[in-house]
Design a protein around this motif. Structure first.
Motif, PDB file in Angstrom:
ATOM      1  N   SER A  21      -2.905  -0.122  -3.509  1.00  0.00           N
ATOM      2  CA  SER A  21      -3.574  -1.021  -2.866  1.00  0.00           C
ATOM      3  C   SER A  21      -2.631  -2.521  -3.062  1.00  0.00           C
TER       4      SER A  21
ATOM      5  N   GLU B  48       1.278  -1.484   0.258  1.00  0.00           N
ATOM      6  CA  GLU B  48      -0.204  -0.542  -0.343  1.00  0.00           C
ATOM      7  C   GLU B  48       0.365   1.652  -0.132  1.00  0.00           C
ATOM      8  N   GLY B  49       0.574   2.266  -0.272  1.00  0.00           N
ATOM      9  CA  GLY B  49       1.113   3.500  -1.057  1.00  0.00           C
ATOM     10  C   GLY B  49       0.772   4.747  -1.974  1.00  0.00           C
ATOM     11  N   ILE B  50       1.910   5.679  -2.457  1.00  0.00           N
ATOM     12  CA  ILE B  50       1.559   6.948  -2.573  1.00  0.00           C
ATOM     13  C   ILE B  50       2.816   6.843  -4.429  1.00  0.00           C
TER      14      ILE B  50
ATOM     15  N   LEU C 114       9.289   1.827  -1.914  1.00  0.00           N
ATOM     16  CA  LEU C 114       7.388   1.152  -2.532  1.00  0.00           C
ATOM     17  C   LEU C 114       7.768  -0.612  -3.144  1.00  0.00           C
TER      18      LEU C 114
ATOM     19  N   SER D 261      -3.515   6.600  -3.862  1.00  0.00           N
ATOM     20  CA  SER D 261      -3.197   5.832  -3.219  1.00  0.00           C
ATOM     21  C   SER D 261      -3.743   4.268  -4.474  1.00  0.00           C
TER      22      SER D 261
ATOM     23  N   GLY E 113       3.234  13.513  -2.606  1.00  0.00           N
ATOM     24  CA  GLY E 113       2.657  13.057  -1.357  1.00  0.00           C
ATOM     25  C   GLY E 113       2.077  14.021  -0.767  1.00  0.00           C
TER      26      GLY E 113
ATOM     27  N   TYR F  94       3.521  10.813   3.033  1.00  0.00           N
ATOM     28  CA  TYR F  94       2.008  11.368   3.133  1.00  0.00           C
ATOM     29  C   TYR F  94       1.856  10.634   3.944  1.00  0.00           C
ATOM     30  N   LYS F  95       2.836   9.554   5.013  1.00  0.00           N
ATOM     31  CA  LYS F  95       2.587   8.834   6.533  1.00  0.00           C
ATOM     32  C   LYS F  95       2.684  10.301   7.808  1.00  0.00           C
TER      33      LYS F  95
ATOM     34  N   THR G 245       5.046   7.944  -0.501  1.00  0.00           N
ATOM     35  CA  THR G 245       3.873   6.947   0.668  1.00  0.00           C
ATOM     36  C   THR G 245       4.765   7.820   2.137  1.00  0.00           C
TER      37      THR G 245
ATOM     38  N   SER H 124       8.055   6.700  -5.302  1.00  0.00           N
ATOM     39  CA  SER H 124       6.746   6.117  -4.601  1.00  0.00           C
ATOM     40  C   SER H 124       7.003   6.356  -3.756  1.00  0.00           C
TER      41      SER H 124
END
Length: 280
Positions: free
Chosen positions: A77, A44-46, A269, A75, A148, A114-115, A111, A107
């Protein structure tokens, strides 16, 4: 992103990887063989870097078709197909690693950013990157930070003034360093000063600057500094800030939080490319 910026970067990466020829692919695959491949997310990620990944294939064969199923900043999955690539099998196989290297690296940065952004979304502050980037890839990595949800600090030493501790020591103090800067730099250039104590904050406030960096301060000291500055200039928190401490730092009221690890310690990622159809 402007293709003129990343074109040469991708060319150099392909040249580094392929060299004179792709020995394995050219020994096994004919010039006319054609395939369909899919890039699939395994975590999972951006996503970030789709146009760059595409260019890794089309530089090898302009007839390659690259269909993005996900756009940068969106995003993904596990198990999700993010791109379908059609074309000569040689181009797909020879460009695979370079395309994935860029896509996974960028990526991963998006990610992680974003977190971090999710941690501070309740606060009125921006997360920004630093110059702690991979040599030669700064523009790409700063682009990934934006994908992100983060923001960019200065791009390099040429587009803003940041008077750091060593500049201050060499000049003999903050006041003198700022004076020298304003003697030589135009009015359009922002000026930031790094501080490590309330005394330095007080000195910085007496000079014509735009931003005060609060470097390696405890959250309690940082809160005092923010109150003393009282929005007269922007405030930036920096130094040793982790994902676990982000909320406490944001709660001090700073305007900006700079995080070197967004780029220098990003975890790639997990993505893969697989041939799903082929014919001679």
């Amino acid at each position: 992103m402007n293709p003129l910026y990343y074109e040469e970067i991708v060319r150099r990466a392909l040249s580094e990887d392929i060299g004179f020829q792709d020995l394995t692919t050219e020994a096994i695959i004919s010039e006319t063989q054609w395939s369909v491949a899919e890039i699939t997310a395994k975590a999972e990620g951006i996503l970030a870097g789709m146009d760059i990944a595409k260019r890794a294939f089309t530089l090898l064969d302009e007839q390659v078709s690259f269909q993005a199923k996900v756009q940068d900043g969106e995003s993904v999955s596990p198990g999700q197909v993010v791109a379908v690539i059609k074309g000569r099998t040689r181009a797909l196989l020879s460009g695979e690693r370079v395309a994935l290297n860029f896509l996974q690296r960028l990526s991963g940065i998006a990610t992680g950013t974003y977190k971090a952004m999710e941690c501070v979304k309740a606060f009125d502050c921006h997360l920004i990157d630093t110059r702690k980037t991979t040599p030669g890839l700064r523009g790409l990595e700063k682009y990934a930070v934006k994908m992100g949800g983060g923001y960019n600090h200065r791009f390099g030493l040429f587009d803003a003034i940041l008077i750091k501790d060593n500049h201050i020591a060499a000049a003999g103090g903050i006041t003198e360093a700022v004076r020298l800067v304003h003697e030589k730099v135009g009015h359009m250039v922002k000026v930031e000063v790094e501080t490590e104590s309330l005394a330095q904050v007080e000195e910085a406030l007496r000079t014509p600057i735009d931003i005060i960096m609060l470097d390696n301060m405890s959250t309690e000291l940082m809160k005092q500094a923010v109150q003393r500055i009282d929005k007269k200039v922007l405030t930036e928190a920096s130094g040793g800030i982790t994902l676990d401490s982000l909320v406490q730092v944001a709660a001090t009221g700073v305007d900006l939080i700079s995080l070197g690890w967004l780029t220098h310690s990003a975890q790639a990622l997990d993505l893969s490319l697989n041939i799903v159809e082929g014919r001679v």
